[in-house]
Design a protein around this motif. Structure first.
Motif, PDB file in Angstrom:
ATOM      1  N   SER A 395       0.835  -1.198   0.000  1.00  0.00           N
ATOM      2  CA  SER A 395       0.000   0.000   0.000  1.00  0.00           C
ATOM      3  C   SER A 395       0.872   1.252   0.000  1.00  0.00           C
ATOM      4  CB  SER A 395      -0.925   0.006   1.213  1.00  0.00           C
ATOM      5  OG  SER A 395      -0.176  -0.019   2.412  1.00  0.00           O
ATOM      6  N   GLU A 396       0.245   2.395  -0.266  1.00  0.00           N
ATOM      7  CA  GLU A 396       0.899   3.709  -0.243  1.00  0.00           C
ATOM      8  C   GLU A 396       2.013   3.853  -1.278  1.00  0.00           C
ATOM      9  OE1 GLU A 396       1.912   5.122   3.648  1.00  0.00           O
ATOM     10  OE2 GLU A 396       0.108   4.287   4.560  1.00  0.00           O
ATOM     11  N   PHE A 397       1.936   3.084  -2.342  1.00  0.00           N
ATOM     12  CA  PHE A 397       2.860   3.201  -3.468  1.00  0.00           C
ATOM     13  C   PHE A 397       2.051   3.191  -4.760  1.00  0.00           C
ATOM     14  CE2 PHE A 397       6.001   1.951  -0.377  1.00  0.00           C
ATOM     15  CZ  PHE A 397       7.209   2.455  -0.844  1.00  0.00           C
ATOM     16  N   MET A 398       2.692   3.612  -5.842  1.00  0.00           N
ATOM     17  CA  MET A 398       2.130   3.433  -7.168  1.00  0.00           C
ATOM     18  C   MET A 398       3.266   3.062  -8.123  1.00  0.00           C
ATOM     19  SD  MET A 398       1.250   7.386  -8.232  1.00  0.00           S
ATOM     20  CE  MET A 398       2.427   8.741  -8.026  1.00  0.00           C
ATOM     21  N   ARG A 399       2.898   2.306  -9.165  1.00  0.00           N
ATOM     22  CA  ARG A 399       3.884   1.919 -10.180  1.00  0.00           C
ATOM     23  C   ARG A 399       3.610   2.667 -11.463  1.00  0.00           C
ATOM     24  NH1 ARG A 399       3.886  -3.425 -13.815  1.00  0.00           N
ATOM     25  NH2 ARG A 399       2.476  -2.003 -14.922  1.00  0.00           N
ATOM     26  N   LEU A 400       4.662   3.275 -12.016  1.00  0.00           N
ATOM     27  CA  LEU A 400       4.588   3.975 -13.295  1.00  0.00           C
ATOM     28  C   LEU A 400       5.382   3.206 -14.335  1.00  0.00           C
ATOM     29  CD1 LEU A 400       4.264   6.172 -10.992  1.00  0.00           C
ATOM     30  CD2 LEU A 400       5.230   7.805 -12.625  1.00  0.00           C
ATOM     31  N   VAL A 401       4.901   3.196 -15.563  1.00  0.00           N
ATOM     32  CA  VAL A 401       5.711   2.681 -16.667  1.00  0.00           C
ATOM     33  C   VAL A 401       6.477   3.839 -17.283  1.00  0.00           C
ATOM     34  CG1 VAL A 401       4.103   0.803 -17.163  1.00  0.00           C
ATOM     35  CG2 VAL A 401       3.905   2.946 -18.410  1.00  0.00           C
ATOM     36  N   ILE A 402       7.663   3.544 -17.788  1.00  0.00           N
ATOM     37  CA  ILE A 402       8.524   4.579 -18.369  1.00  0.00           C
ATOM     38  C   ILE A 402       8.793   4.301 -19.842  1.00  0.00           C
ATOM     39  CG2 ILE A 402       9.598   5.248 -16.193  1.00  0.00           C
ATOM     40  CD1 ILE A 402      11.935   3.388 -16.889  1.00  0.00           C
ATOM     41  N   THR A 403       7.844   3.603 -20.479  1.00  0.00           N
ATOM     42  CA  THR A 403       8.016   3.253 -21.892  1.00  0.00           C
ATOM     43  C   THR A 403       7.359   4.241 -22.831  1.00  0.00           C
ATOM     44  OG1 THR A 403       6.028   1.881 -21.764  1.00  0.00           O
ATOM     45  CG2 THR A 403       8.130   0.782 -21.393  1.00  0.00           C
ATOM     46  N   ILE A 404       6.514   5.127 -22.325  1.00  0.00           N
ATOM     47  CA  ILE A 404       5.740   5.998 -23.212  1.00  0.00           C
ATOM     48  C   ILE A 404       6.615   7.164 -23.694  1.00  0.00           C
ATOM     49  CG2 ILE A 404       3.714   5.329 -21.874  1.00  0.00           C
ATOM     50  CD1 ILE A 404       3.528   8.193 -20.872  1.00  0.00           C
ATOM     51  N   PRO A 405       6.207   7.884 -24.718  1.00  0.00           N
ATOM     52  CA  PRO A 405       7.011   9.001 -25.221  1.00  0.00           C
ATOM     53  C   PRO A 405       7.333  10.010 -24.125  1.00  0.00           C
ATOM     54  CG  PRO A 405       5.273   8.478 -26.779  1.00  0.00           C
ATOM     55  CD  PRO A 405       5.006   7.654 -25.555  1.00  0.00           C
ATOM     56  N   SER A 406       8.526  10.575 -24.189  1.00  0.00           N
ATOM     57  CA  SER A 406       9.007  11.457 -23.121  1.00  0.00           C
ATOM     58  C   SER A 406       8.113  12.680 -22.931  1.00  0.00           C
ATOM     59  CB  SER A 406      10.448  11.895 -23.407  1.00  0.00           C
ATOM     60  OG  SER A 406      10.537  12.557 -24.660  1.00  0.00           O
ATOM     61  N   GLU A 407       7.537  13.183 -24.015  1.00  0.00           N
ATOM     62  CA  GLU A 407       6.678  14.362 -23.874  1.00  0.00           C
ATOM     63  C   GLU A 407       5.414  14.038 -23.073  1.00  0.00           C
ATOM     64  OE1 GLU A 407       5.931  12.692 -28.083  1.00  0.00           O
ATOM     65  OE2 GLU A 407       7.637  13.019 -26.713  1.00  0.00           O
ATOM     66  N   LEU A 408       4.918  12.802 -23.190  1.00  0.00           N
ATOM     67  CA  LEU A 408       3.765  12.394 -22.397  1.00  0.00           C
ATOM     68  C   LEU A 408       4.146  12.161 -20.944  1.00  0.00           C
ATOM     69  CD1 LEU A 408       1.797   9.986 -24.784  1.00  0.00           C
ATOM     70  CD2 LEU A 408       1.290  12.361 -24.182  1.00  0.00           C
ATOM     71  N   ILE A 409       5.355  11.646 -20.722  1.00  0.00           N
ATOM     72  CA  ILE A 409       5.838  11.497 -19.347  1.00  0.00           C
ATOM     73  C   ILE A 409       5.903  12.861 -18.675  1.00  0.00           C
ATOM     74  CG2 ILE A 409       7.847  10.921 -17.932  1.00  0.00           C
ATOM     75  CD1 ILE A 409       8.393   8.580 -19.748  1.00  0.00           C
ATOM     76  N   GLN A 410       6.455  13.853 -19.392  1.00  0.00           N
ATOM     77  CA  GLN A 410       6.574  15.186 -18.819  1.00  0.00           C
ATOM     78  C   GLN A 410       5.186  15.770 -18.529  1.00  0.00           C
ATOM     79  OE1 GLN A 410       9.665  17.048 -18.073  1.00  0.00           O
ATOM     80  NE2 GLN A 410       7.978  17.844 -16.830  1.00  0.00           N
ATOM     81  N   GLU A 411       4.250  15.583 -19.448  1.00  0.00           N
ATOM     82  CA  GLU A 411       2.894  16.084 -19.240  1.00  0.00           C
ATOM     83  C   GLU A 411       2.238  15.402 -18.042  1.00  0.00           C
ATOM     84  OE1 GLU A 411      -0.812  17.972 -19.584  1.00  0.00           O
ATOM     85  OE2 GLU A 411       1.192  18.508 -20.322  1.00  0.00           O
ATOM     86  N   ALA A 412       2.427  14.093 -17.928  1.00  0.00           N
ATOM     87  CA  ALA A 412       1.850  13.370 -16.793  1.00  0.00           C
ATOM     88  C   ALA A 412       2.430  13.860 -15.475  1.00  0.00           C
ATOM     89  CB  ALA A 412       2.098  11.871 -16.954  1.00  0.00           C
ATOM     90  N   CYS A 413       3.731  14.102 -15.454  1.00  0.00           N
ATOM     91  CA  CYS A 413       4.373  14.607 -14.233  1.00  0.00           C
ATOM     92  C   CYS A 413       3.869  16.008 -13.894  1.00  0.00           C
ATOM     93  CB  CYS A 413       5.885  14.604 -14.396  1.00  0.00           C
ATOM     94  SG  CYS A 413       6.623  12.953 -14.450  1.00  0.00           S
ATOM     95  N   ASN A 414       3.650  16.833 -14.906  1.00  0.00           N
ATOM     96  CA  ASN A 414       3.109  18.174 -14.665  1.00  0.00           C
ATOM     97  C   ASN A 414       1.711  18.085 -14.044  1.00  0.00           C
ATOM     98  OD1 ASN A 414       5.411  19.282 -15.787  1.00  0.00           O
ATOM     99  ND2 ASN A 414       4.486  19.658 -17.795  1.00  0.00           N
ATOM    100  N   ARG A 415       0.905  17.193 -14.569  1.00  0.00           N
ATOM    101  CA  ARG A 415      -0.441  17.030 -14.025  1.00  0.00           C
ATOM    102  C   ARG A 415      -0.402  16.502 -12.588  1.00  0.00           C
ATOM    103  NH1 ARG A 415      -3.996  14.122 -18.803  1.00  0.00           N
ATOM    104  NH2 ARG A 415      -3.271  15.361 -20.580  1.00  0.00           N
TER     105      ARG A 415
END
Length: 425
Positions: A395-415
């Motif tokens: 509990s109290e964790f989440m898993r992220l995948v790092i395979t998606i395009p970098s611009e989408l990673i940056q957008e997700a992190c901004n959100r």
């Protein structure tokens, strides 16, 4: 018999009561549970209609189309199709040529395999299924021990057979290494196997040689075989070295599971393998025969993928592997740096694979009672979806995948930054 009954009399009148249908699922079916789906499907996941969904949840590296198999891999499958000789059934354990190719591919760091040591399967999940089934017997009260956090397929496979599952802890503060004392404490007289996942899904960690030796010493002491899930073999970042459990000098029998899915970016081709490493002869002949027998349930793996396998494993250039690792490493650094600047989130920099674990400091988010609550609201407000740690037993964790395009990673992190900023106290 029925034709001989009087035409004017019912079955009931002749002693045959009319019964309702009572068709029920078997215990194996009832016990088979997809723990990710069980959790996710019970969440009311309604994304924000004003924001496109960014899925950081899927372990399929092909989803966004930015990661593609090598030209050599594509050409090999085309030639297998056009050659016309891979359309029929083959040996249940795999063709000799394909098995030899896998043996050669995995013969490194002083380990030498032969074709007879390889069984081809329908994806790595099928490999794991056969390994659990051949080692663990519910009629003998067997259990297997799996990592926590860990990929839930191990539990799914074991429990569907009626095999008990026990867990050992991974330690985030120690790079997700195994808590060796806890591991050893979980072993009992009914333990049939220890599952070791290296490199790790979901943690992105990579065990070094010293830690693997410690793990195998415990297995040797208690005479417990290892199921080594190495589907992410050699998918490790610069300055990190992958060490296969088979390369450790230890008197421990190991069933190594792997396949093409991750490193070669073709998960849908369903090409997995089991490689038998048995320096003490503990698997002869019973387990080897058992695996061959179990492979008959699927009557062999994908014949086209088998036909392409020798060329794929021999001709894929090192530059392809290096480029993939560099993309994932750059994405991992981007994600880690962005999330490190968000109050309330603690990312753990992976050493390999395609994932990153992030701790949610729920004490700073009193609006949410659990990681599940956090993830649901993140989806509702920001259309960003990650898998909650509960899917992996923590509990109290989440898993992220790092395979998606970098611009989408940056957008997700901004959100995520905006979301955490609204609720952090």
């Amino acid at each position: 018999m029925l034709d001989s009954l009087p035409k004017d009399k019912s079955l009931a009148a002749n002693g045959c009561e009319d019964k309702t249908w009572k068709v029920v699922a078997s215990s194996a079916a009832k016990n088979c549970k997809n723990y990710i789906r069980d959790i996710v499907d019970n969440l009311a996941l309604e994304p924000n209609r004003d924001k496109a969904v960014i899925a950081l949840s899927l372990g399929d590296p092909t989803v966004y189309g930015n990661l593609k198999p090598s030209p050599e891999t594509v050409q090999a499958i085309l030639e297998a199709v056009q050659g016309g000789v891979c359309n029929g059934y083959g040996p249940c354990v795999g063709t000799d040529g394909a098995r030899k190719a896998v043996a050669n591919y995995l013969s490194f760091d002083g380990v030498n395999f032969e074709a007879k040591d390889v069984i081809l399967c329908s994806g790595c999940s099928s490999s794991l299924d056969l390994c659990v089934t051949v080692l663990a017997d519910p009629n003998k009260g067997h259990n297997i021990i799996i990592p926590k956090p860990g990929f839930p397929i191990y539990r799914t496979l074991a429990e569907s057979l009626g095999v008990e599952v026990k867990t050992y802890n991974l330690l985030p503060e120690e790079g997700w290494n195994i808590d060796l004392l806890h591991l050893e404490a979980q072993i009992d007289d009914n333990t049939a196997a220890i599952v070791v996942n290296n490199p790790s899904n979901p943690c992105g960690s990579v065990f070094d040689e010293s830690h693997l030796k410690d793990i195998l010493e415990i297995a040797s002491k208690h005479k417990i075989p290892i199921i080594a899930d190495e589907i992410y073999e050699r998918l490790v970042f610069p300055e990190t070295r992958f060490v296969s459990a088979a390369s450790i000098d230890a008197d421990v029998p190991i069933l190594i599971c792997g396949g093409l899915a991750k490193r070669f970016l073709v998960p849908g081709w369903r090409m997995g393998w089991i490689v038998i490493h048995d320096p003490v002869g503990a698997f002869d002949p019973d387990i080897r025969k058992g695996l061959a027998s179990l492979s008959q349930k699927t009557i062999g793996s994908n014949s086209l993928a088998q036909g392409a396998l020798p060329a794929i494993l021999k001709l894929t250039p090192q530059s392809f592997y290096d480029d993939l690792v560099n993309i994932l490493y750059d994405n991992a650094k981007l994600t880690f740096e962005a999330l490190s600047n968000i109050a309330g989130l603690v990312p753990y920099m992976p050493e390999g694979t395609m994932y990153m674990m992030v701790k949610i400091e729920l004490e700073h988010f009193p609006e949410f009672h659990s990681g599940l609550d956090f993830m649901q609201r993140l989806m509702e407000e920001e259309s960003v979806f990650c898998l909650p740690g509960e899917c992996f037993g923590i509990s109290e964790f989440m898993r992220l995948v790092i395979t998606i395009p970098s611009e989408l990673i940056q957008e997700a992190c901004n959100r995520m930054s905006e979301f955490c900023g609204r609720y952090y106290t």
